[in-house]
Design a protein around this motif. Structure first.
Motif, PDB file in Angstrom:
ATOM      1  N   HIS A 203      21.947  22.429  89.909  1.00 61.04           N
ATOM      2  CA  HIS A 203      21.854  20.747  88.693  1.00 61.04           C
ATOM      3  C   HIS A 203      22.340  19.592  89.539  1.00 61.04           C
ATOM      4  N   GLY A 204      21.286  18.762  89.930  1.00 60.94           N
ATOM      5  CA  GLY A 204      21.092  17.623  90.374  1.00 60.94           C
ATOM      6  C   GLY A 204      20.188  16.547  89.544  1.00 60.94           C
ATOM      7  N   GLY A 205      20.098  15.290  90.787  1.00 61.77           N
ATOM      8  CA  GLY A 205      19.062  14.112  89.864  1.00 61.77           C
ATOM      9  C   GLY A 205      19.083  13.014  90.842  1.00 61.77           C
ATOM     10  N   LEU A 206      18.339  12.302  90.565  1.00 60.39           N
ATOM     11  CA  LEU A 206      18.653  10.418  91.233  1.00 60.39           C
ATOM     12  C   LEU A 206      20.632  10.395  91.313  1.00 60.39           C
TER      13      LEU A 206
ATOM     14  N   VAL B 188      18.931  16.708  86.014  1.00 60.07           N
ATOM     15  CA  VAL B 188      19.568  15.646  85.165  1.00 60.07           C
ATOM     16  C   VAL B 188      18.659  14.299  84.809  1.00 60.07           C
ATOM     17  N   VAL B 189      18.329  13.939  84.217  1.00 63.89           N
ATOM     18  CA  VAL B 189      17.413  12.548  83.761  1.00 63.89           C
ATOM     19  C   VAL B 189      18.964  12.127  83.167  1.00 63.89           C
TER      20      VAL B 189
ATOM     21  N   TYR C  51      21.384   2.324  83.270  1.00 64.23           N
ATOM     22  CA  TYR C  51      23.345   2.665  84.110  1.00 64.23           C
ATOM     23  C   TYR C  51      23.254   3.723  84.787  1.00 64.23           C
ATOM     24  N   MET C  52      21.980   3.760  85.789  1.00 65.23           N
ATOM     25  CA  MET C  52      21.705   3.879  87.207  1.00 65.23           C
ATOM     26  C   MET C  52      22.127   3.154  87.596  1.00 65.23           C
ATOM     27  N   VAL C  53      21.929   2.154  87.564  1.00 71.39           N
ATOM     28  CA  VAL C  53      21.035   0.972  88.917  1.00 71.39           C
ATOM     29  C   VAL C  53      22.654   0.328  89.484  1.00 71.39           C
ATOM     30  N   ARG C  54      23.578   0.613  88.322  1.00 67.74           N
ATOM     31  CA  ARG C  54      25.007  -0.422  89.492  1.00 67.74           C
ATOM     32  C   ARG C  54      25.229   0.946  90.751  1.00 67.74           C
TER      33      ARG C  54
ATOM     34  N   TYR D   4      13.419   2.493  94.514  1.00 73.72           N
ATOM     35  CA  TYR D   4      14.098   3.996  94.513  1.00 73.72           C
ATOM     36  C   TYR D   4      13.761   4.861  93.178  1.00 73.72           C
ATOM     37  N   ILE D   5      14.414   3.920  91.987  1.00 72.52           N
ATOM     38  CA  ILE D   5      14.860   5.164  90.768  1.00 72.52           C
ATOM     39  C   ILE D   5      12.229   4.878  90.545  1.00 72.52           C
TER      40      ILE D   5
END
Length: 345
Positions: A18-21, A155-156, A161-164, A214-215
């Motif tokens: 399990h993983g993601g960016l 996981v997306v 919510y990912m940028v920080r 990156y995203i």
């Protein structure tokens, strides 16, 4: 004659990855998945990440990378089943002490090992549980190696919510001795493996702009890769939106158990409560030092889900060009259309 590497037998009958960016929220899933029946303590597999990265950079053949992955997954399970290379550091999220039933790992330290382990594995049929960083778009070696023995939980999460966390990660790339991902050289500069093909854009951007690029780059590559992997290997990839999961986890937990051939236990329910799942608001996570270090902040009292997103958007806008903000808004619109729109929560 050209020799071809191989590993014919295998110990690990079922592997869940399990993983993601970065910043997708995969550490929320680790303890929940490990609380399902027969699933082992989660462990990070940097080796598999490195094999895939080297294959992507054409420094390792597909056959060699897949052989190493077959070997590594078996070694992981073999060592885990007798207490070797198991994390006993109390404060780590992946430690035995964070596991729902830590005593079984302490007991393994004093039980017979080595030649007895294959029989133990055959009897208990454990599920190897691996946390993987950003390899789905370069995961051909994984599927060639493991085939239908592998289930990948992608996981997306909403880009804002990912940028920080991503921005903090960008500040620690290349020259940080604690960065253990594969880098490569282009001219006199070093780049992380995932920047291959967009180095100029990488060079021209601030840390927060790099996070947006990156995203954008990774999302495009992952979506293309999933189509190919499913056609070529019949890859079993389960995509779970973080927001949907934390607000209404039941359908997703059922899908996970069905995919890996496990079942929900009392431990699963207890761990979900510990992880504040389900929750009323997306940002109502655990207030842990490691999460704050990665950019997590608790939600403000009285704010709506949309207002929480706008707070994060303003942070990006302070140090980003108009063109980057246009990309970010496109990413957000696409995600909300496909996975989760805050007004519908």
């Amino acid at each position: 004659m050209t020799l071809s590497t191989c590993r014919k037998p295998h110990l690990a009958e079922k592997i869940v990855m399990h993983g993601g960016l970065a910043g997708c929220g995969k550490t929320l899933f680790s303890p929940i998945i490990s609380a399902l029946d027969r699933v082992e303590l989660p462990t990070y597999s940097y080796e598999i990440e490195h094999y895939c990265s080297l294959y992507f950079l054409q420094k390792l053949s597909l056959q060699s990378a897949s052989t190493l992955i077959r070997m590594q997954t078996d070694l992981k399970l073999y060592n885990t089943m007798m207490g070797r290379e198991v994390n006993f550091r109390p404060t780590d999220l992946s430690s035995v002490q964070m596991f729902h039933s830590p005593t079984q790992y302490f007991e393994r330290l004093f039980q017979p090992g080595d030649e007895t382990i294959p029989d133990v594995i055959n009897k208990k049929n454990p599920i190897l549980n691996l946390i993987i960083h950003n390899v789905l778009f370069i995961s051909d070696p994984v599927w060639k190696a493991l085939g239908d023995r592998c289930i990948f939980i992608e996981v997306v999460r909403h880009p804002l919510y990912m940028v920080r966390q991503l921005t903090l990660n960008m500040q620690r790339l290349i020259n940080d001795v604690r960065d253990f991902s594969i880098n490569y050289e282009r001219g006199e500069k070093s780049y992380p493996y995932w920047a291959e093909g967009w180095e100029d854009l990488f060079d021209q951007s601030s840390d927060i702009e790099r996070s947006v690029h990156y995203i954008d780059q990774m999302t495009q590559r992952v979506e293309k890769a999933k189509k190919v992997l499913r056609e070529k290997y019949k890859a079993n990839i389960l995509t779970i939106p973080f927001e949907q999961f934390v607000l209404d986890p039941e359908p997703w937990v059922e899908k996970i158990t069905s995919a890996i051939g496990s079942k929900i236990t009392e431990n699963t329910r207890n761990v979900m409560l510990q992880q504040k799942v389900p929750r009323e608001k997306i940002a109502q996570g655990l207030d842990l030092q490691v999460y704050r270090r990665c950019g997590w902040v608790p939600p403000k009292d009285g704010t709506t889900e949309r207002e929480e997103l706008m707070i994060r958007r303003k942070d990006v806008e302070l140090d980003s060009s108009a063109s980057v903000m246009k990309i970010l808004d496109r990413l957000c619109d696409t995600y909300e259309e496909k996975h989760w729109k805050p007004e519908n929560s």
